[in-house]
Design a protein around this motif. Structure first.
Motif, PDB file in Angstrom:
ATOM      1  N   MET A   1      27.564  41.498  37.942  1.00  0.00           N
ATOM      2  CA  MET A   1      27.907  42.914  37.804  1.00  0.00           C
ATOM      3  C   MET A   1      26.778  43.705  37.139  1.00  0.00           C
ATOM      4  O   MET A   1      26.424  44.789  37.581  1.00  0.00           O
ATOM      5  CB  MET A   1      29.192  43.077  36.963  1.00  0.00           C
ATOM      6  CG  MET A   1      30.455  42.639  37.660  1.00  0.00           C
ATOM      7  SD  MET A   1      31.896  42.693  36.550  1.00  0.00           S
ATOM      8  CE  MET A   1      32.114  44.459  36.309  1.00  0.00           C
ATOM      9  N   PHE A   2      26.226  43.142  36.066  1.00  0.00           N
ATOM     10  CA  PHE A   2      25.290  43.909  35.243  1.00  0.00           C
ATOM     11  C   PHE A   2      23.870  43.915  35.798  1.00  0.00           C
ATOM     12  O   PHE A   2      23.155  44.899  35.675  1.00  0.00           O
ATOM     13  CB  PHE A   2      25.257  43.365  33.812  1.00  0.00           C
ATOM     14  CG  PHE A   2      26.590  43.417  33.093  1.00  0.00           C
ATOM     15  CD1 PHE A   2      27.640  44.204  33.565  1.00  0.00           C
ATOM     16  CD2 PHE A   2      26.792  42.677  31.936  1.00  0.00           C
ATOM     17  CE1 PHE A   2      28.864  44.247  32.906  1.00  0.00           C
ATOM     18  CE2 PHE A   2      28.014  42.721  31.266  1.00  0.00           C
ATOM     19  CZ  PHE A   2      29.051  43.489  31.756  1.00  0.00           C
ATOM     20  N   GLU A   3      23.460  42.779  36.408  1.00  0.00           N
ATOM     21  CA  GLU A   3      22.049  42.708  36.827  1.00  0.00           C
ATOM     22  C   GLU A   3      21.827  41.818  38.042  1.00  0.00           C
ATOM     23  O   GLU A   3      20.728  41.329  38.274  1.00  0.00           O
ATOM     24  CB  GLU A   3      21.183  42.232  35.649  1.00  0.00           C
ATOM     25  CG  GLU A   3      21.663  40.909  35.070  1.00  0.00           C
ATOM     26  CD  GLU A   3      21.007  40.539  33.745  1.00  0.00           C
ATOM     27  OE1 GLU A   3      20.282  41.384  33.185  1.00  0.00           O
ATOM     28  OE2 GLU A   3      21.213  39.404  33.291  1.00  0.00           O
ATOM     29  N   GLY A   4      22.869  41.582  38.825  1.00  0.00           N
ATOM     30  CA  GLY A   4      22.729  40.722  40.000  1.00  0.00           C
ATOM     31  C   GLY A   4      22.171  41.485  41.200  1.00  0.00           C
ATOM     32  O   GLY A   4      21.880  42.669  41.127  1.00  0.00           O
ATOM     33  N   ALA A   5      22.072  40.754  42.328  1.00  0.00           N
ATOM     34  CA  ALA A   5      21.626  41.381  43.572  1.00  0.00           C
ATOM     35  C   ALA A   5      22.816  42.089  44.221  1.00  0.00           C
ATOM     36  O   ALA A   5      23.949  41.602  44.135  1.00  0.00           O
ATOM     37  CB  ALA A   5      21.064  40.330  44.514  1.00  0.00           C
ATOM     38  N   ALA A   6      22.547  43.210  44.862  1.00  0.00           N
ATOM     39  CA  ALA A   6      23.614  43.968  45.534  1.00  0.00           C
ATOM     40  C   ALA A   6      24.342  43.099  46.556  1.00  0.00           C
ATOM     41  O   ALA A   6      25.563  43.203  46.724  1.00  0.00           O
ATOM     42  CB  ALA A   6      23.033  45.204  46.207  1.00  0.00           C
ATOM     43  N   GLU A   7      23.603  42.211  47.236  1.00  0.00           N
ATOM     44  CA  GLU A   7      24.215  41.321  48.242  1.00  0.00           C
ATOM     45  C   GLU A   7      25.244  40.392  47.609  1.00  0.00           C
ATOM     46  O   GLU A   7      26.292  40.123  48.197  1.00  0.00           O
ATOM     47  CB  GLU A   7      23.121  40.486  48.947  1.00  0.00           C
ATOM     48  CG  GLU A   7      22.417  41.201  50.075  1.00  0.00           C
ATOM     49  CD  GLU A   7      23.378  41.791  51.115  1.00  0.00           C
ATOM     50  OE1 GLU A   7      24.219  41.040  51.642  1.00  0.00           O
ATOM     51  OE2 GLU A   7      23.302  43.003  51.380  1.00  0.00           O
ATOM     52  N   ASP A   8      24.928  39.876  46.408  1.00  0.00           N
ATOM     53  CA  ASP A   8      25.868  38.980  45.716  1.00  0.00           C
ATOM     54  C   ASP A   8      27.123  39.734  45.289  1.00  0.00           C
ATOM     55  O   ASP A   8      28.235  39.221  45.373  1.00  0.00           O
ATOM     56  CB  ASP A   8      25.196  38.344  44.490  1.00  0.00           C
ATOM     57  CG  ASP A   8      24.076  37.389  44.877  1.00  0.00           C
ATOM     58  OD1 ASP A   8      24.109  36.871  46.017  1.00  0.00           O
ATOM     59  OD2 ASP A   8      23.162  37.173  44.057  1.00  0.00           O
ATOM     60  N   LEU A   9      26.913  40.959  44.834  1.00  0.00           N
ATOM     61  CA  LEU A   9      28.047  41.776  44.380  1.00  0.00           C
ATOM     62  C   LEU A   9      28.958  42.150  45.549  1.00  0.00           C
ATOM     63  O   LEU A   9      30.141  42.403  45.367  1.00  0.00           O
ATOM     64  CB  LEU A   9      27.516  43.036  43.684  1.00  0.00           C
ATOM     65  CG  LEU A   9      28.531  43.934  42.961  1.00  0.00           C
ATOM     66  CD1 LEU A   9      29.307  43.168  41.899  1.00  0.00           C
ATOM     67  CD2 LEU A   9      27.835  45.131  42.340  1.00  0.00           C
ATOM     68  N   LYS A  10      28.405  42.164  46.766  1.00  0.00           N
ATOM     69  CA  LYS A  10      29.163  42.554  47.963  1.00  0.00           C
ATOM     70  C   LYS A  10      30.126  41.475  48.451  1.00  0.00           C
ATOM     71  O   LYS A  10      30.995  41.737  49.267  1.00  0.00           O
ATOM     72  CB  LYS A  10      28.185  42.852  49.105  1.00  0.00           C
ATOM     73  CG  LYS A  10      27.972  44.333  49.337  1.00  0.00           C
ATOM     74  CD  LYS A  10      27.327  44.511  50.701  1.00  0.00           C
ATOM     75  CE  LYS A  10      26.370  45.668  50.719  1.00  0.00           C
ATOM     76  NZ  LYS A  10      25.400  45.553  51.789  1.00  0.00           N
ATOM     77  N   GLN A  11      29.946  40.229  47.989  1.00  0.00           N
ATOM     78  CA  GLN A  11      30.847  39.151  48.436  1.00  0.00           C
ATOM     79  C   GLN A  11      32.267  39.465  47.947  1.00  0.00           C
ATOM     80  O   GLN A  11      32.476  39.747  46.765  1.00  0.00           O
ATOM     81  CB  GLN A  11      30.422  37.811  47.851  1.00  0.00           C
ATOM     82  CG  GLN A  11      29.049  37.321  48.261  1.00  0.00           C
ATOM     83  CD  GLN A  11      28.725  36.038  47.516  1.00  0.00           C
ATOM     84  OE1 GLN A  11      29.310  34.988  47.783  1.00  0.00           O
ATOM     85  NE2 GLN A  11      27.824  36.118  46.555  1.00  0.00           N
ATOM     86  N   THR A  12      33.212  39.358  48.859  1.00  0.00           N
ATOM     87  CA  THR A  12      34.607  39.700  48.518  1.00  0.00           C
ATOM     88  C   THR A  12      35.081  38.990  47.256  1.00  0.00           C
ATOM     89  O   THR A  12      35.742  39.597  46.407  1.00  0.00           O
ATOM     90  CB  THR A  12      35.532  39.359  49.706  1.00  0.00           C
ATOM     91  OG1 THR A  12      35.173  40.206  50.794  1.00  0.00           O
ATOM     92  CG2 THR A  12      36.982  39.604  49.384  1.00  0.00           C
ATOM     93  N   LYS A  13      34.712  37.710  47.082  1.00  0.00           N
ATOM     94  CA  LYS A  13      35.198  36.939  45.923  1.00  0.00           C
ATOM     95  C   LYS A  13      34.635  37.466  44.603  1.00  0.00           C
ATOM     96  O   LYS A  13      35.175  37.205  43.539  1.00  0.00           O
ATOM     97  CB  LYS A  13      34.877  35.454  46.085  1.00  0.00           C
ATOM     98  CG  LYS A  13      33.407  35.114  46.016  1.00  0.00           C
ATOM     99  CD  LYS A  13      33.183  33.621  46.045  1.00  0.00           C
ATOM    100  CE  LYS A  13      31.693  33.306  45.870  1.00  0.00           C
ATOM    101  NZ  LYS A  13      31.431  31.867  45.936  1.00  0.00           N
ATOM    102  N   VAL A  14      33.525  38.223  44.687  1.00  0.00           N
ATOM    103  CA  VAL A  14      32.921  38.838  43.501  1.00  0.00           C
ATOM    104  C   VAL A  14      33.353  40.304  43.384  1.00  0.00           C
ATOM    105  O   VAL A  14      33.760  40.767  42.322  1.00  0.00           O
ATOM    106  CB  VAL A  14      31.372  38.758  43.551  1.00  0.00           C
ATOM    107  CG1 VAL A  14      30.754  39.470  42.347  1.00  0.00           C
ATOM    108  CG2 VAL A  14      30.911  37.307  43.618  1.00  0.00           C
TER     109      VAL A  14
END
Length: 295
Positions: free
Chosen positions: A46-59
């Motif tokens: 949430m704070f400093e990850g990649a936008a692609e990782d944040l886009k995963q439904t489980k996240v």
């Protein structure tokens, strides 16, 4: 009367919640608790990850839930809703905010929901599309007449619907919508057909988890996506929450009913400003704004 509203998937952004974590002990405590409950450091993403990782439904789903619920806790005594509602996933945030669910159970259900939806998406290629500039009845009729599975999934505001279903059926329906005079009919970059019959496997999985969760009497009414009217009975809330995954999000109708029941101020709690924009299009004579974070 004040209506507090909670956003759904799509409102996320990298950096969300960091200001709360750094400035409010209650927020830091709840974010750390969430990391432990989920079994992975969601705060890092949430704070400093990649936008692609944040886009995963489980996240994405737990992230938006956490931002919304923790913000409502930070608001402290100034958080006094007369009524609440949430758009899709946001309904879970609303139910924690009005005391129906506790924080831990709410987060566990959201995580379970996200994983179940992800799994359902992988079973069959499916998608969603935004349709602008057509009456609801026209959109519904075209969906009914299109071969395959395609349904109206999100009634966001007048002239803005989202349809959902099998890829071929959604694409065919989009062509017919354009022929019928839609300003736009655009397939969305989503991984599945949320709020359609194709989510049935996810609904069954989530239903079991919901049935085993304690629901308390709401401290104020919730206007649920499925029924669009004020609900104050915990058993009914539970039933509607189970139906939600395969039923449409009737946001337009929910806001109209909240206004009819006395809402004059809509306060969006969570990332983004999507819902307050929709409220302005649904009810032009009410105030809508973001929640003010106390200084």
């Amino acid at each position: 009367m004040k209506a507090y509203i909670f956003p759904g998937q799509g409102a996320q952004f990298v950096g969300m919640g960091l200001d709360l974590y750094e400035n409010y002990p209650i927020a830091k405590e709840l974010f750390e608790q969430a990391n432990a409950i989920l079994g992975f450091p969601i705060t890092d993403i949430m704070f400093e990850g990649a936008a692609e990782d944040l886009k995963q439904t489980k996240v994405t789903q737990p992230a938006i839930f956490l931002h919304s619920v923790i913000l409502s806790k930070v608001l402290g005594d100034s958080f006094k809703p007369d009524m609440v509602a949430g758009h899709s996933l946001g309904e879970f945030s609303a139910l924690v905010a009005n005391g129906t669910l506790n924080f831990e159970d709410g987060l566990k259900l959201v995580s379970k929901r996200a994983l179940a939806m992800q799994k359902a998406c992988e079973l069959q290629p499916s998608t969603m599309a935004a349709v602008l500039g057509l009456d609801d009845a026209v959109v519904e009729k075209i969906c009914e007449e299109t071969p395959g599975t395609v349904v109206a999934a999100n009634y966001n505001c007048p002239g803005q619907l989202v349809i959902s279903g099998e890829v071929a059926a959604v694409e065919a329906a989009c062509e017919k919508m354009k022929e019928a005079g839609a300003r736009r009919a655009l397939v969305l970059p989503v991984g599945g057909a949320f709020h359609s019959p194709l989510m049935e496997p996810a609904r069954e999985e989530l239903a079991e988890a919901i049935e085993h969760t304690v629901f308390s009497a709401p401290q104020c009414p919730v206007y649920q996506n499925v029924t669009t009217v004020a609900v104050s009975d915990a058993t009914e809330v539970k039933k509607n929450l189970i139906l939600q995954l395969t039923a449409p999000v009737k946001w337009t109708q929910s806001v109209e009913n909240m206004v009819k029941d006395g809402a004059r101020e809509f306060i969006e709690v969570g990332p983004g400003k999507v819902l307050q924009g929709l409220v302005r299009k649904i009810a032009k004579d009410v105030e809508s704004r973001s929640a003010d974070i106390p200084k």
